[in-house]
Design a protein around this motif. Structure first.
Motif, PDB file in Angstrom:
ATOM      1  N   PHE A  70      -6.980  -3.382   4.419  1.00 53.85           N
ATOM      2  CA  PHE A  70      -7.412  -4.535   3.630  1.00 53.85           C
ATOM      3  C   PHE A  70      -8.063  -4.065   2.337  1.00 53.85           C
ATOM      4  CE2 PHE A  70      -7.146  -6.378   7.850  1.00 53.85           C
ATOM      5  CZ  PHE A  70      -6.632  -7.643   7.613  1.00 53.85           C
TER       6      PHE A  70
ATOM      7  N   ASP B 191      -6.754 -10.710  -0.142  1.00 50.54           N
ATOM      8  CA  ASP B 191      -6.565  -9.628   0.833  1.00 50.54           C
ATOM      9  C   ASP B 191      -7.930  -9.124   1.317  1.00 50.54           C
ATOM     10  OD1 ASP B 191      -5.388  -7.751   2.417  1.00 50.54           O
ATOM     11  OD2 ASP B 191      -4.975  -6.338   0.775  1.00 50.54           O
TER      12      ASP B 191
ATOM     13  N   ASP C 219       0.898  -9.643   6.105  1.00 50.93           N
ATOM     14  CA  ASP C 219       0.950  -8.672   5.015  1.00 50.93           C
ATOM     15  C   ASP C 219       1.818  -9.291   3.917  1.00 50.93           C
ATOM     16  OD1 ASP C 219       1.114  -6.610   3.265  1.00 50.93           O
ATOM     17  OD2 ASP C 219       1.733  -5.104   4.731  1.00 50.93           O
TER      18      ASP C 219
END
Length: 459
Positions: free
Chosen positions: A92, A129, A153
């Motif tokens: 991340f 993210d 993702d």
């Protein structure tokens, strides 16, 4: 000073950037207001399905299972009850998951990080993210409790189709921008020509034509500008002629007055010659006075505000009075006059209209030989009246008819000087009639005579 093309380029770029910012804000707001909860629920179902699979099937290699899920497009963050954490997939960007959130999931609660993500104006929640922007579920494996935090993702989920669509949007934006610049260049080119032409007009150069052949508003503007230039050119020519004519018309009688005044200073001049010279001076003085009065009248007619003071009066009586004033000249030239006057009342300025009839009758008297005939008719219709003044004089050639109302225009200069004309009478007639909302019509045959018809509205 920036050019119009440069401004257009700046405006176009600014509009595109502003549109992009507005679109971003709208989409981001829509996500936070409408889609964020749905996205959280969708991913929560996936995470629950993973947890259910692990608890039901109890895969032999849990690590391998998580790597497989990560490879299929998910980011996974797994914490066991000993607070040992493992990351599967791309890390991340920001690991900001609170410890209390982990504890709650380990205690059997669900974590709705996507739904509860703080709304930020310039950060889209969908693409954020962050570890906090996940969903979390508990599961049990081999008697041990785990907390599973998951989110898609985004980079991996972008397929070739998405890249093709993105590329298409970029190409469309570039092509649109270039096309707009080319179109702007084409649009601004005639404006540049108009600017150059306007500068020439400002320098009193009225020659040349605009090479702009378009059928849109710019083409109409170019045509209007061309007509304006031609009119200005004509006005400039008339102005110069006007100054020349005024100078000539003032200079000639002034020279005559000066010359004969010098002759009168001779003390030995015979009485009869003295009288003749004095008559010439008197005649030239009257000519100057008439010219001055007519110029002053034209000046008042040219004012922006109407000089008229309309009242209702009997037009037939006014015509009779004008004819009565000229009776002596009719008798002097042994001319006959025919009148047919209806009893008609109109609303207008009698002082100005009197000048119309005086000038028309004066013209008929000047250009009709002795023994000729003048016919004056007045007829009233429902909405308008017609006054026709006809003579059987020399007439006017066709090529002169269109310019009769131009100031100082004379058909025959030599003949005009004989009758001491100023070339302003018909111009006064035309302007006064137009101020009254009427028009003047001319019918003439060279060698047979001329008819002037004045048509005026009654009200």
């Amino acid at each position: 000073m920036r050019s119009l093309y440069g401004k257009f380029l700046s405006f176009t770029t600014g509009i595109m950037m502003t549109s992009a910012v507005i679109a971003f804000l709208v989409v981001n707001t829509y996500y936070h207001q409408q889609l964020k909860g749905q996205n959280d629920a969708k991913n929560m179902n996936i995470a629950l399905a993973m947890a259910d699979y692990i608890e039901t099937e109890e895969p032999a290699d849990l690590e391998s299972y998580f790597r497989t899920q990560a490879a299929s497009g998910y980011k996974l963050f797994v914490v066991n009850e000993n607070r040992e954490a493992h990351m599967y997939g791309v890390p991340f960007r920001k690991e900001n998951l609170r410890t209390v959130s982990v504890d709650r999931v380990l205690d059997g609660q669900l974590y709705h990080g996507m739904r509860d993500l703080k709304t930020e104006t310039f950060m889209t929640g969908f693409f954020s993210d962050e570890l906090a922007n996940t969903v979390g579920v508990p599961f049990t494996y081999n008697g041990e409790t785990y907390a599973l935090f998951m989110r898609p993702d985004i980079k991996m989920l972008f397929t070739e189709v998405h890249f093709l669509l993105g590329g298409m949007v970029v190409v469309m934006a570039i092509v649109s921008l270039l096309s707009m610049l080319i179109v702007a260049k084409k649009l601004i080119e005639p404006i540049t020509k108009l600017t150059a032409a306007a500068k020439r007009v400002g320098e009193e150069r009225f020659t040349g034509t605009l090479d702009i052949n378009r059928r849109d508003e710019i083409g109409q503007l170019a045509q209007s500008f061309q007509r304006m230039t031609e009119k200005l050119s004509e006005n400039d020519r008339m102005r110069k002629e006007f100054i020349n004519d005024v100078s000539h018309d003032f200079q000639s009688p002034l020279l005559n007055i000066k010359g004969y005044a010098n002759l009168l200073m001779d003390s030995e001049l015979p009485e009869q010659e003295r009288r003749n010279y004095a008559k010439v001076i008197q005649s030239e003085t009257e000519r100057l006075s008439s010219l001055t009065k007519q110029l002053l009248l034209l000046t008042s007619l040219d004012q922006l505000e109407s000089p008229l003071k309309p009242i209702n009066f009997r037009l037939d009586e006014q015509l009779k009075e004008v004819i009565r004033k000229q009776r002596w000249l009719l008798e002097e030239k042994q001319m006959s006059l025919v009148m047919e006057l209806d009893e008609v009342a109109i609303t207008g300025d009698p002082s100005f209209l009197e000048k119309v009839w005086e000038n028309l009758l004066s013209n008929a008297l000047k250009y009709t030989e002795s023994g000729g005939e003048i016919d004056i008719r007045l007829s009233g219709g429902f909405d308008d009246v017609e006054v026709a003044v006809r003579d059987n004089g020399a007439g006017i050639a066709t090529e002169h008819l269109n310019r009769l109302f131009d100031r100082f225009y004379r058909v025959d200069h030599s003949r005009t000087h004989e009758v001491e004309g100023t070339g302003l009478g018909l111009s006064i007639v035309d302007q006064v009639v137009k101020l009254h909302g009427g028009r003047v019509e001319i019918a003439s045959v060279e060698g047979e005579g001329t008819t002037f018809t004045v048509i005026l509205p009654k009200l």
